[in-house]
Design a protein around this motif. Structure first.
Motif, short mmCIF file in Angstrom:
data_model
loop_
_atom_site.label_atom_id
_atom_site.label_comp_id
_atom_site.label_asym_id
_atom_site.label_seq_id
_atom_site.Cartn_x
_atom_site.Cartn_y
_atom_site.Cartn_z
N ARG A 1 42.34 9.32 29.28
CA ARG A 1 41.68 10.25 30.19
C ARG A 1 42.09 9.95 31.64
O ARG A 1 41.83 8.87 32.15
N VAL A 2 42.69 10.92 32.30
CA VAL A 2 42.96 10.80 33.73
C VAL A 2 41.67 11.05 34.49
O VAL A 2 41.28 10.26 35.35
N LEU A 3 40.99 12.15 34.20
CA LEU A 3 39.65 12.44 34.73
C LEU A 3 38.67 12.44 33.57
O LEU A 3 38.97 12.95 32.49
N ASN A 4 37.49 11.90 33.84
CA ASN A 4 36.52 11.65 32.80
C ASN A 4 35.15 12.11 33.28
O ASN A 4 34.80 11.87 34.44
N GLY A 5 34.37 12.74 32.43
CA GLY A 5 33.00 13.06 32.77
C GLY A 5 32.14 11.81 32.77
O GLY A 5 32.27 10.97 31.90
N ILE A 6 31.29 11.68 33.77
CA ILE A 6 30.41 10.51 33.85
C ILE A 6 29.21 10.68 32.91
O ILE A 6 28.82 9.76 32.22
N GLY A 7 28.63 11.88 32.88
CA GLY A 7 27.44 12.09 32.08
C GLY A 7 27.61 13.10 30.97
O GLY A 7 26.64 13.53 30.35
N ALA A 8 28.84 13.51 30.70
CA ALA A 8 29.11 14.49 29.64
C ALA A 8 30.50 14.22 29.08
O ALA A 8 31.36 13.67 29.76
N SER B 1 34.55 28.39 25.50
CA SER B 1 33.36 29.20 25.78
C SER B 1 32.20 28.28 26.13
O SER B 1 32.02 27.23 25.51
N SER B 2 31.42 28.65 27.13
CA SER B 2 30.24 27.90 27.58
C SER B 2 30.54 26.41 27.80
O SER B 2 29.90 25.54 27.21
N PRO B 3 31.52 26.09 28.66
CA PRO B 3 31.89 24.69 28.86
C PRO B 3 30.82 23.89 29.61
O PRO B 3 30.12 24.43 30.46
N VAL B 4 30.69 22.61 29.26
CA VAL B 4 29.77 21.73 29.98
C VAL B 4 30.42 21.25 31.26
O VAL B 4 31.64 21.13 31.34
N ALA B 5 29.61 20.97 32.27
CA ALA B 5 30.10 20.36 33.50
C ALA B 5 30.19 18.85 33.28
O ALA B 5 29.47 18.29 32.44
N PRO B 6 31.06 18.16 34.01
CA PRO B 6 31.26 16.73 33.76
C PRO B 6 30.11 15.82 34.17
O PRO B 6 30.08 14.65 33.78
N ALA B 7 29.14 16.30 34.95
CA ALA B 7 28.00 15.49 35.41
C ALA B 7 28.49 14.23 36.12
O ALA B 7 28.01 13.14 35.88
N GLY B 8 29.47 14.40 36.99
CA GLY B 8 30.09 13.31 37.73
C GLY B 8 31.53 13.16 37.27
O GLY B 8 31.87 13.49 36.13
N LEU B 9 32.41 12.68 38.16
CA LEU B 9 33.82 12.52 37.83
C LEU B 9 34.22 11.05 37.93
O LEU B 9 33.91 10.38 38.92
N GLY B 10 34.91 10.58 36.90
CA GLY B 10 35.51 9.26 36.92
C GLY B 10 37.02 9.39 36.80
O GLY B 10 37.51 10.31 36.15
N ILE B 11 37.73 8.50 37.44
CA ILE B 11 39.19 8.46 37.34
C ILE B 11 39.54 7.24 36.49
O ILE B 11 39.04 6.15 36.73
N GLY B 12 40.38 7.43 35.48
CA GLY B 12 40.75 6.33 34.61
C GLY B 12 39.65 6.02 33.62
O GLY B 12 39.07 6.92 33.02
N CYS B 13 39.32 4.73 33.45
CA CYS B 13 38.39 4.34 32.39
C CYS B 13 36.93 4.50 32.78
O CYS B 13 36.05 4.15 32.00
N GLU B 14 36.62 5.00 33.94
CA GLU B 14 35.23 5.21 34.33
C GLU B 14 34.71 6.49 33.72
O GLU B 14 35.35 7.53 33.79
N GLY B 15 33.54 6.44 33.09
CA GLY B 15 32.95 7.63 32.53
C GLY B 15 32.25 7.37 31.21
O GLY B 15 32.03 6.22 30.83
N ILE B 16 31.94 8.45 30.53
CA ILE B 16 31.14 8.36 29.32
C ILE B 16 31.88 7.65 28.18
O ILE B 16 31.27 7.01 27.34
N PHE B 17 33.20 7.75 28.12
CA PHE B 17 34.00 7.05 27.12
C PHE B 17 35.03 6.19 27.84
O PHE B 17 35.63 6.60 28.82
N ALA B 18 35.25 5.01 27.34
CA ALA B 18 36.23 4.09 27.93
C ALA B 18 37.58 4.31 27.25
O ALA B 18 37.91 3.63 26.29
#
Length: 159
Positions: free
Chosen positions: A42-49, A104-121
């Motif tokens: 993941r280059v960009l990662n959702g923080i809460g989604a 269709s009906s995409p979720v928002a990322p609830a914050g943006l992480g770059i690299g390994c930061e976010g909901i999945f590592a």
């Protein structure tokens, strides 16, 4: 990339969390170059989604509660990846070309992480040079202007 500074992600533990949490609608542009031949990075990662942009095993991916179509991916190639998302629809462009397949009906990322930061590592093995976020869905003409600016800056060929 083209002698411009950026963030070098080492595929191990590098990441950066932003305080910005875009909500639908928005448009995101990211300029990156992956080094790995394949993998879920993941280059960009959702923080809460569960939301992402970047190289996936099947190509260049965009996920926001479902997959959009994949763009072709090759290691050590520079990409301008664009995602336009509203409450009803999300789609991506890679190097100025719209990739078939919409969400269709995409979720928002609830914050943006770059690299390994976010909901999945899933850490990136990439070099990220630029991230531009608009808090609205840009028109086709506006999108083209930004992509042309980035293509000229980073020496990326677009149609």
């Amino acid at each position: 990339i083209n002698s411009k500074p950026g963030i070098d992600l080492d595929a191990t533990n590098d990441g950066l969390t932003t305080s910005f949490a875009p909500s639908n609608p928005f448009t995101i542009f990211v300029v990156w170059r992956g080094r790995s031949a394949s993998g879920d990075r993941r280059v960009l990662n959702g923080i809460g989604a569960n939301w992402l942009m970047g190289p996936r095993s099947s190509g260049i991916g965009y996920y926001a509660n479902n997959w959009a179509g994949y763009g072709a991916y090759a290691a050590n190639t520079t990409y301008i990846q664009t995602v336009k998302q509203t409450t009803a629809l999300g789609f991506q462009r890679v190097n100025g070309v719209t990739i078939s397949g919409n969400i269709s009906s995409p979720v928002a990322p609830a914050g943006l992480g770059i690299g390994c930061e976010g909901i999945f590592a899933e850490p990136s093995d990439a070099y990220v040079c630029e991230l531009i976020v608009y808090s609205r869905s840009l028109s086709a003409g506006e999108t083209s202007i930004v992509e042309t600016y980035l293509a000229n800056k980073y020496n990326v060929t677009i149609p």
